[in-house]
Design a protein around this motif. Sequence first.
Motif, PDB file in Angstrom:
ATOM      1  N   ALA A  31     -12.896 -33.060  34.139  1.00  0.00           N
ATOM      2  CA  ALA A  31     -13.115 -34.115  35.132  1.00  0.00           C
ATOM      3  C   ALA A  31     -12.826 -35.643  34.423  1.00  0.00           C
ATOM      4  CB  ALA A  31     -14.599 -34.056  35.569  1.00  0.00           C
ATOM      5  N   VAL A  32     -13.390 -35.626  33.316  1.00  0.00           N
ATOM      6  CA  VAL A  32     -13.319 -37.050  32.562  1.00  0.00           C
ATOM      7  C   VAL A  32     -11.748 -37.242  32.196  1.00  0.00           C
ATOM      8  CG1 VAL A  32     -13.750 -38.103  30.440  1.00  0.00           C
ATOM      9  CG2 VAL A  32     -15.692 -36.771  31.471  1.00  0.00           C
TER      10      VAL A  32
ATOM     11  N   ALA B 155     -10.433 -38.166  35.459  1.00  0.00           N
ATOM     12  CA  ALA B 155     -10.800 -39.733  35.860  1.00  0.00           C
ATOM     13  C   ALA B 155      -9.972 -40.562  35.022  1.00  0.00           C
ATOM     14  CB  ALA B 155     -12.168 -39.729  35.692  1.00  0.00           C
TER      15      ALA B 155
ATOM     16  N   GLN C 279      -6.206 -40.868  36.115  1.00  0.00           N
ATOM     17  CA  GLN C 279      -6.623 -41.293  37.541  1.00  0.00           C
ATOM     18  C   GLN C 279      -6.203 -43.029  37.358  1.00  0.00           C
ATOM     19  OE1 GLN C 279      -5.615 -39.317  39.480  1.00  0.00           O
ATOM     20  NE2 GLN C 279      -6.573 -40.041  41.475  1.00  0.00           N
ATOM     21  N   ARG C 280      -7.136 -43.296  36.372  1.00  0.00           N
ATOM     22  CA  ARG C 280      -7.330 -44.667  35.852  1.00  0.00           C
ATOM     23  C   ARG C 280      -6.019 -45.342  35.553  1.00  0.00           C
ATOM     24  NH1 ARG C 280     -12.200 -47.153  32.606  1.00  0.00           N
ATOM     25  NH2 ARG C 280     -10.409 -48.017  31.620  1.00  0.00           N
TER      26      ARG C 280
END
Length: 593
Positions: free
Chosen positions: A295-296, A299, A302-303
């Motif tokens: 998930a990290v 994220a 994604q960023r």
Amino acid sequence: MARRRGAALGLFLAGGVALALAVGWFGLRVGLDLLNARAQSDLALAADRLTGQLQRYRDVTVLAAEHPALLSLPVAGSPQADAASAVLERVADGTGSSGMLLMDMSGQVRAGTAHATDYAAEPGARVAFARALQGAMGFAHAVSATDGAPRDRAAPRDFYFAAPVFADTRVIGAVITRLGAAKLESRWRGEAEAVFFTDAAGVVFVSNRDELLDGVQGSEGALRPFLAHGTWHMGGHEVWTISDQPYLPVQALHLKRDLPVVGLAAEILIDAGPVLRTAALQMAMAAALWLSFGAVLFALAQRRRAMAARLQAETRANRLLERRVENRTRDLSLAVERLRREVQERTEAQAALTRAQDDLVQAGKMAALGQMSAGLAHELNQPLMAIGSYAENARTYLDRNDPATAQGNLARITDLARRMGRIIRNLRAFSRQSAEPASPVDLVAVVEAVLELASSRIAQSGVALDWAAPDAPVLVMGGEVRLQQVVMNLCANALDAMEGRADPRLTIRLAEKAGHLRLTVRDTGPGIPDAARMFDPFFSTKEVGRAEGMGLGLSISYSIVTSFGGSIAGANLPGGGAEFTVDLIAAAQAVAA
Ligand code: ADP
């Protein structure tokens, strides 16, 4: 893109599963190792305990065999035999064995506890007895068949110990102790781990769990009928899967150890459930960790993607801007280049115009001269004729000896010659091409010179001249010749306009007006037909072919006046006729400025 992301997700999940499995496997492996160590010691303990207990009965048997009441090997039924039986009864009671008996070499029971003769025939007792007869310690265990059910939990299971009875060094008989296995088991009840001992046939002989007594070791290695799902192995460990047994673990680590001394194998089933649960927990934790890590990572990705997209957009915008700036710069340089060219063209055009204007001024002057030529010829011819006749008369008076009258005639001649000289001077001045810079010029003298040139035409056409010359010179900024040309144009136009009209009157005025000096030329003609176009070059309403109708007079006048910083305008008068005004900068003012 989506496919790549899908593949990455699949890979990630596969990685998570692999990690969880690895962690689970490793956890299970380590857990089983630890459990195994514990089971080993538990098993050793249980085995030692059994062998210890059995040892006690062995020792008791040996001691009994040395009892004096038994050594005499009394005959059955004799009082000595009764005494021996009493001894055996006491020992059996004291040790908890289910029976003891004394047999002679032939297998005859000499003495024993109650029902001794019954169990002397039991196979176990026979085996142990046979061994004792050889002078060694006999030991056996056996299940007594009860009513045709060979494998019954209730069937008596017994250990048999046989110790030889010696007379000197000769074996004369044997003491046999029977020990019910249940007797031992009763002391083991309530233990945490299921322990059982199997014989060579795989039959469970003794155990701390009643239900295990039903079991027979099957070909799969595990006991039937407990085995529902079989066994599985890991790292040398064997785990049994047991079902429908409330007092046995569902998943049990199984350990086995041979006890050759007692002819049994000790086995233990130790609950592997906690190990499995721990491994499952570790697995779940690993999966959770992996997922949160994912998930990290997601994220972050994604960023990064968002940032990359923003950067890309910015780059694109910048590039667009640069391109726009480039285009704009190019357009601007083109525009600048165009402007420069235009400026150059305009400068050239201006120069050409100035040249053309100069030429026009000259042409205008020539036209005016042409216009005036008839009048001028007349103007010059008349004094010439007069001079001729005055000279003739002077000669006649001299012949008549009247010098005084001749003098008078000669004086008239001189006057006339002077007048002609003035006219010719004016003409020359007028026709000269002049481009001198603006300087103070007496406007009165300019008007006078023009009127002198035009005087014969004025007189001929019967025009009334209204000109009141000021006493003092009126100085304006300009050029004498060019201002003469302007005034001459205005006067000629006025005379042209009034030709053939009743009461022609030419009015010329000089006045100061709001810091300017204004010259006004007024006529009684028909008025201006087209005020909007009259200053245009070649605009004329006069007959074509006539020398005066060139349409240049006003346009030349306009450029002359404006070149001196003044202005010229024409308008119709309310009572008929036209009025032209020329405003010029007063010389005093120009000097002051
Ligand atoms: P031109 O005298 O050769 O026709 P000008 O430029 O001097 O050319 O005059 C242009 C026109 O302006 C004339 O043809 C005439 O129609 C008009 N105009 C000029 N002065 C007068 C005037 N005093 N009265 C009436 N019309 C005039």
